[in-house]
Design an enzyme around this catalytic site. Structure first.
Site, PDB file in Angstrom:
ATOM      1  CG  ASP A 159     -36.408 -10.239  63.856  1.00  0.00           C
ATOM      2  OD1 ASP A 159     -36.131  -9.811  64.988  1.00  0.00           O
ATOM      3  OD2 ASP A 159     -37.433  -9.913  63.241  1.00  0.00           O
ATOM      4  CD  GLU A 214     -44.494 -11.255  72.610  1.00  0.00           C
ATOM      5  OE1 GLU A 214     -43.717 -10.361  72.994  1.00  0.00           O
ATOM      6  OE2 GLU A 214     -45.377 -11.040  71.779  1.00  0.00           O
ATOM      7  CG  ASN A 253     -36.061  -8.908  69.881  1.00  0.00           C
ATOM      8  OD1 ASN A 253     -36.705  -8.053  70.496  1.00  0.00           O
ATOM      9  ND2 ASN A 253     -36.437  -9.356  68.686  1.00  0.00           N
ATOM     10  CG  HIS A 298     -39.961 -11.858  66.322  1.00  0.00           C
ATOM     11  ND1 HIS A 298     -39.933 -10.599  65.768  1.00  0.00           N
ATOM     12  CD2 HIS A 298     -40.667 -12.642  65.473  1.00  0.00           C
ATOM     13  CE1 HIS A 298     -40.600 -10.624  64.614  1.00  0.00           C
ATOM     14  NE2 HIS A 298     -41.046 -11.843  64.413  1.00  0.00           N
ATOM     15  N   GLY A 347     -45.037  -1.748  76.954  1.00  0.00           N
ATOM     16  CA  GLY A 347     -44.251  -2.164  78.122  1.00  0.00           C
ATOM     17  C   GLY A 347     -44.770  -3.367  78.879  1.00  0.00           C
ATOM     18  CB  SER A 348     -47.335  -5.973  78.333  1.00  0.00           C
ATOM     19  OG  SER A 348     -46.948  -6.673  77.178  1.00  0.00           O
ATOM     20  CG  ASN A 349     -42.806  -8.781  76.513  1.00  0.00           C
ATOM     21  OD1 ASN A 349     -42.825  -9.948  76.876  1.00  0.00           O
ATOM     22  ND2 ASN A 349     -43.359  -8.383  75.384  1.00  0.00           N
TER      23      ASN A 349
HETATM   24  C1  GRF Z   1     -44.364  -7.665  71.697  1.00  0.00           C
HETATM   25  O1  GRF Z   1     -45.240  -8.439  70.942  1.00  0.00           O
HETATM   26  C2  GRF Z   1     -42.931  -7.929  71.295  1.00  0.00           C
HETATM   27  O2  GRF Z   1     -42.670  -9.248  70.962  1.00  0.00           O
HETATM   28  C3  GRF Z   1     -42.827  -7.092  70.060  1.00  0.00           C
HETATM   29  O3  GRF Z   1     -43.560  -5.919  70.361  1.00  0.00           O
HETATM   30  C4  GRF Z   1     -44.541  -6.201  71.360  1.00  0.00           C
HETATM   31  C5  GRF Z   1     -44.284  -5.283  72.507  1.00  0.00           C
HETATM   32  O4  GRF Z   1     -45.179  -5.438  73.567  1.00  0.00           O
HETATM   33  N1  GRF Z   1     -41.450  -6.918  69.673  1.00  0.00           N
HETATM   34  P1  GRF Z   1     -44.890  -4.735  74.972  1.00  0.00           P
HETATM   35  O5  GRF Z   1     -44.435  -3.306  74.712  1.00  0.00           O
HETATM   36  O6  GRF Z   1     -43.871  -5.527  75.714  1.00  0.00           O
HETATM   37  O7  GRF Z   1     -46.229  -4.745  75.659  1.00  0.00           O
END
Ligand code: GRF
Length: 184
Positions: free
Chosen positions: A143, A172, A100, A102, A11-13
């Protein structure tokens, strides 16, 4: 813009999106008990677990995900570390845009199995001097949806998959937030 965020793990994003002050109205996870759900709870964002095991098949699960997003009034759905391929039933149930993030420069190192550290191992095995991040529109083609934004990250000679993953992840977070803002 009302965002829905699909997660499967860390969940860091998701956290980067929330830290940026963007409006997340619903988080959906296909797995129970993952850190991303704790982040949603801590930040007061409604969250749902929609699991394959609770549905007849993946198509029924994805119809459920699309319906939940539509019912929450989501305008843009963001796959942020979501580890399943969305079935056509998802796109039938949710008419909004889905994007998404990636961790490579697509089309390089994308497609089935290219998830998590496997992506960075593939970059290192190919000897690529540069990798990066892609934010793309999600279609039924894995993708393969139209690319919205890319950003480059140099590969260092002493990089291993974990070190590369860390630098790509920071990028990201930046690119995903910037792209969402550009779509608002
Ligand atoms: C990220 O590298 C994203 O690009 C990929 O999975 C990872 C998830 O990271 N699809 P997080 O859960 O957002 O920390």
């Amino acid at each position: 813009m009302r965002l829905g965020v699909l997660v499967s793990g860390r969940g860091s994003n998701l956290e980067a999106i929330l830290d940026a002050g963007l409006e997340v109205v619903l988080v959906i996870s296909n797995r129970a008990g993952v850190p991303a759900l704790d982040i949603a709870t801590r930040r007061g964002v409604p969250a749902k677990v929609i699991r394959r095991a609770d549905h007849a098949d993946a198509g029924a699960r994805d119809r459920g995900i699309g319906t939940a997003l539509a019912e929450a009034g989501v305008e843009l759905a963001v796959l942020a570390g979501y580890d399943q391929v969305l079935q056509p039933s998802y796109f039938a149930a949710f008419g909004g845009r889905t994007i998404n993030v990636h961790p490579s420069l697509l089309p390089a190192h994308g497609g089935r199995g290219m998830y998590g550290l496997a992506v960075h191992r593939s970059v290192l095995a190919a000897g690529d001097p540069v990798t990066g991040v892609t934010v793309h529109e999600v279609t039924a083609d894995l993708d393969g949806g139209p690319i919205l934004a890319q950003s480059r990250v140099p590969v260092a000679s002493d990089d291993h998959a974990e070190s590369l993953a860390g630098r790509v992840l920071a990028e990201e977070h930046r690119l995903l937030v910037a792209t969402i803002r550009s779509l608002s």
